[in-house]
Design a protein around this motif. Structure first.
Motif, PDB file in Angstrom:
ATOM      1  N   SER A  29       0.844  -1.198   0.000  1.00  0.00           N
ATOM      2  CA  SER A  29       0.000   0.000   0.000  1.00  0.00           C
ATOM      3  C   SER A  29       0.880   1.249   0.000  1.00  0.00           C
ATOM      4  O   SER A  29       2.052   1.206   0.401  1.00  0.00           O
ATOM      5  N   VAL A  30       0.313   2.358  -0.461  1.00  0.00           N
ATOM      6  CA  VAL A  30       1.056   3.622  -0.485  1.00  0.00           C
ATOM      7  C   VAL A  30       1.455   4.020   0.940  1.00  0.00           C
ATOM      8  O   VAL A  30       2.551   4.514   1.184  1.00  0.00           O
ATOM      9  N   ARG A  31       0.560   3.743   1.884  1.00  0.00           N
ATOM     10  CA  ARG A  31       0.836   4.079   3.283  1.00  0.00           C
ATOM     11  C   ARG A  31       2.092   3.350   3.776  1.00  0.00           C
ATOM     12  O   ARG A  31       2.988   3.946   4.375  1.00  0.00           O
ATOM     13  N   GLU A  32       2.153   2.057   3.480  1.00  0.00           N
ATOM     14  CA  GLU A  32       3.322   1.280   3.937  1.00  0.00           C
ATOM     15  C   GLU A  32       4.580   1.651   3.158  1.00  0.00           C
ATOM     16  O   GLU A  32       5.684   1.608   3.692  1.00  0.00           O
ATOM     17  N   LEU A  33       4.389   2.011   1.899  1.00  0.00           N
ATOM     18  CA  LEU A  33       5.526   2.469   1.090  1.00  0.00           C
ATOM     19  C   LEU A  33       6.156   3.704   1.721  1.00  0.00           C
ATOM     20  O   LEU A  33       7.384   3.793   1.845  1.00  0.00           O
ATOM     21  N   ALA A  34       5.295   4.659   2.093  1.00  0.00           N
ATOM     22  CA  ALA A  34       5.781   5.899   2.698  1.00  0.00           C
ATOM     23  C   ALA A  34       6.531   5.589   3.996  1.00  0.00           C
ATOM     24  O   ALA A  34       7.631   6.107   4.234  1.00  0.00           O
ATOM     25  N   LYS A  35       5.954   4.704   4.789  1.00  0.00           N
ATOM     26  CA  LYS A  35       6.569   4.317   6.073  1.00  0.00           C
ATOM     27  C   LYS A  35       7.933   3.662   5.812  1.00  0.00           C
ATOM     28  O   LYS A  35       8.936   3.994   6.454  1.00  0.00           O
ATOM     29  N   HIS A  36       7.958   2.732   4.866  1.00  0.00           N
ATOM     30  CA  HIS A  36       9.162   1.983   4.498  1.00  0.00           C
ATOM     31  C   HIS A  36      10.282   2.938   4.064  1.00  0.00           C
ATOM     32  O   HIS A  36      11.444   2.747   4.422  1.00  0.00           O
ATOM     33  N   ALA A  37       9.913   3.985   3.300  1.00  0.00           N
ATOM     34  CA  ALA A  37      10.912   4.933   2.783  1.00  0.00           C
ATOM     35  C   ALA A  37      11.096   6.118   3.730  1.00  0.00           C
ATOM     36  O   ALA A  37      11.808   7.069   3.401  1.00  0.00           O
ATOM     37  N   LYS A  38      10.461   6.068   4.909  1.00  0.00           N
ATOM     38  CA  LYS A  38      10.533   7.165   5.897  1.00  0.00           C
ATOM     39  C   LYS A  38      10.151   8.501   5.260  1.00  0.00           C
ATOM     40  O   LYS A  38      10.804   9.529   5.475  1.00  0.00           O
ATOM     41  N   ALA A  39       9.105   8.484   4.444  1.00  0.00           N
ATOM     42  CA  ALA A  39       8.622   9.696   3.763  1.00  0.00           C
ATOM     43  C   ALA A  39       7.215  10.008   4.257  1.00  0.00           C
ATOM     44  O   ALA A  39       6.445   9.095   4.558  1.00  0.00           O
ATOM     45  N   PRO A  40       6.850  11.310   4.363  1.00  0.00           N
ATOM     46  CA  PRO A  40       5.469  11.638   4.750  1.00  0.00           C
ATOM     47  C   PRO A  40       4.498  11.144   3.673  1.00  0.00           C
ATOM     48  O   PRO A  40       4.817  11.170   2.481  1.00  0.00           O
ATOM     49  N   LEU A  41       3.312  10.687   4.121  1.00  0.00           N
ATOM     50  CA  LEU A  41       2.317  10.143   3.181  1.00  0.00           C
ATOM     51  C   LEU A  41       1.950  11.197   2.133  1.00  0.00           C
ATOM     52  O   LEU A  41       1.800  10.887   0.951  1.00  0.00           O
ATOM     53  N   GLY A  42       1.821  12.463   2.582  1.00  0.00           N
ATOM     54  CA  GLY A  42       1.457  13.544   1.663  1.00  0.00           C
ATOM     55  C   GLY A  42       2.468  13.702   0.539  1.00  0.00           C
ATOM     56  O   GLY A  42       2.100  13.891  -0.624  1.00  0.00           O
ATOM     57  N   SER A  43       3.743  13.578   0.879  1.00  0.00           N
ATOM     58  CA  SER A  43       4.780  13.763  -0.145  1.00  0.00           C
ATOM     59  C   SER A  43       4.716  12.633  -1.162  1.00  0.00           C
ATOM     60  O   SER A  43       5.023  12.816  -2.339  1.00  0.00           O
ATOM     61  N   THR A  44       4.291  11.468  -0.708  1.00  0.00           N
ATOM     62  CA  THR A  44       4.202  10.329  -1.618  1.00  0.00           C
ATOM     63  C   THR A  44       3.153  10.617  -2.691  1.00  0.00           C
ATOM     64  O   THR A  44       3.395  10.402  -3.884  1.00  0.00           O
ATOM     65  N   TYR A  45       1.997  11.144  -2.257  1.00  0.00           N
ATOM     66  CA  TYR A  45       0.956  11.486  -3.236  1.00  0.00           C
ATOM     67  C   TYR A  45       1.351  12.711  -4.061  1.00  0.00           C
ATOM     68  O   TYR A  45       0.895  12.876  -5.191  1.00  0.00           O
ATOM     69  N   HIS A  46       2.212  13.574  -3.475  1.00  0.00           N
ATOM     70  CA  HIS A  46       2.722  14.719  -4.233  1.00  0.00           C
ATOM     71  C   HIS A  46       3.579  14.238  -5.408  1.00  0.00           C
ATOM     72  O   HIS A  46       3.420  14.669  -6.549  1.00  0.00           O
ATOM     73  N   TYR A  47       4.484  13.311  -5.126  1.00  0.00           N
ATOM     74  CA  TYR A  47       5.378  12.799  -6.175  1.00  0.00           C
ATOM     75  C   TYR A  47       4.644  11.884  -7.145  1.00  0.00           C
ATOM     76  O   TYR A  47       4.984  11.807  -8.324  1.00  0.00           O
ATOM     77  N   PHE A  48       3.670  11.154  -6.625  1.00  0.00           N
ATOM     78  CA  PHE A  48       2.975  10.156  -7.450  1.00  0.00           C
ATOM     79  C   PHE A  48       1.466  10.375  -7.383  1.00  0.00           C
ATOM     80  O   PHE A  48       0.755   9.645  -6.687  1.00  0.00           O
ATOM     81  N   PRO A  49       0.980  11.391  -8.108  1.00  0.00           N
ATOM     82  CA  PRO A  49      -0.454  11.678  -8.067  1.00  0.00           C
ATOM     83  C   PRO A  49      -1.293  10.480  -8.536  1.00  0.00           C
ATOM     84  O   PRO A  49      -2.462  10.369  -8.185  1.00  0.00           O
ATOM     85  N   GLY A  50      -0.697   9.570  -9.296  1.00  0.00           N
ATOM     86  CA  GLY A  50      -1.404   8.370  -9.756  1.00  0.00           C
ATOM     87  C   GLY A  50      -1.449   7.272  -8.697  1.00  0.00           C
ATOM     88  O   GLY A  50      -1.943   6.176  -8.974  1.00  0.00           O
ATOM     89  N   GLY A  51      -0.905   7.569  -7.502  1.00  0.00           N
ATOM     90  CA  GLY A  51      -0.983   6.607  -6.394  1.00  0.00           C
ATOM     91  C   GLY A  51      -0.179   5.345  -6.625  1.00  0.00           C
ATOM     92  O   GLY A  51       0.839   5.346  -7.325  1.00  0.00           O
TER      93      GLY A  51
END
Lengths: 194, 194
Positions: A29-51
């Motif tokens: 999941s995107v949530r776990e991806l963000a956690k795994h990469a120590k990145a904020p969830l918001g930034s993940t959707y910022h970089y990857f608007p396609g989720g």
């Protein structure tokens, strides 16, 4: 894009490739991806608007490019050198992860896509074809017929991907050693039959 | 167990094998399994008190036994006949499902197990080893050395499993045809080198 941005974005893609290769696409999941990469969830959707579909597609392409670069470099010394480098990449991944990680391209290929979410699978198809094409060209350059080159290239990609799975199940690297010898023989036969 | 009971239980195992081969183990739930097999959720836990791990383990064993029975029957006519039957089984599965289903044993092998949930992965390892052992024995019976027989048997299992994935990504059966020819050559070489 600023250098820091590129760094964060790359970390997410690399993390996704690793996570997908361990647990599959559906279970990532995107949530776990963000956690795994120590990145904020918001930034993940910022970089990857396609989720998730976008990250997964880029993760497959990232793994594909990484392997393709090694193949291109090592195939300069011939198809056997290319094969050995290809095998070494996957062997190292499997061993270093304690038989827990494998190939994200394979992982994506064995899960049926949801409607409208075929981008990662299409990326996987492109990656397999790119690897096959690099191996086949090298085999032809060294004297194999087009037909033999295509067949042996497909055999190498399919067998190595399958061996990654067999080794993970067995928690042993022995299947790699067996398959390596047989694939070298297939190359020798294709080059000898010119 | 009454006949009806056996029927319901079997349907759940067969349904689980199909579902896992399509979407992977992590993305398969007991709730969806019950729905897929048109069985009440309660009956699913009645038959499988160990829950998803138990159903998944039995699904892997079911697929393993099904393939092993075909291998045992067809290998009587020699290793090439056995290989062709093995390839046909997987080709039919992939084609009939519109490239959406594959091999549940492979699916289980490419997902890292959660702590204490290694039973399906261990079942997958046993299945791969059983198929390899049947193929290797046939190769030895037809004159291959033990070493060649073991190597070619592992190559066949790994390559066919990998080809299932490559075909699903490509939505094409062509990789199967290429790999089939090369695997027959590997058998011929192993038998000729006795």
């Amino acid at each position: 894009m600023a250098e820091d941005d590129a760094g964060s974005r790359d970390r997410l893609v690399i993390g996704a490739a690793d996570m997908i290769s361990r647990r599959g696409l559906n279970a990532t999941s995107v949530r776990e991806l963000a956690k795994h990469a120590k990145a904020p969830l918001g930034s993940t959707y910022h970089y990857f608007p396609g989720g998730k579909q976008q990250v997964a597609t880029e993760a497959v392409q990232f793994a594909g490019d990484l392997v393709a670069r090694t193949l291109i470099a090592e195939l300069r010394a011939g198809p056997v050198a290319g094969l050995r480098a290809f095998l070494k990449l996957w062997r190292d991944t499997v061993v270093r992860s304690g038989f827990r990680a494998g190939c994200p391209v394979l992982a994506v290929s064995v899960e049926e896509p949801h409607v409208g979410e075929t981008a990662p699978l299409q990326a996987a198809d492109n990656v397999f074809k790119q690897w096959e094409s690099l191996l086949a060209r090298s085999l032809r350059d060294y004297g194999a017929t087009r037909k033999d080159a295509d067949q042996v290239a497909t055999l190498i990609v399919a067998a190595v991907e399958g061996t990654v799975a067999v080794c993970r199940a067995a928690r042993s690297i022995e299947p790699f050693d067996r398959v390596a010898i047989q694939l070298e023989r297939a190359i020798a036969a294709a080059l000898g039959a010119k």
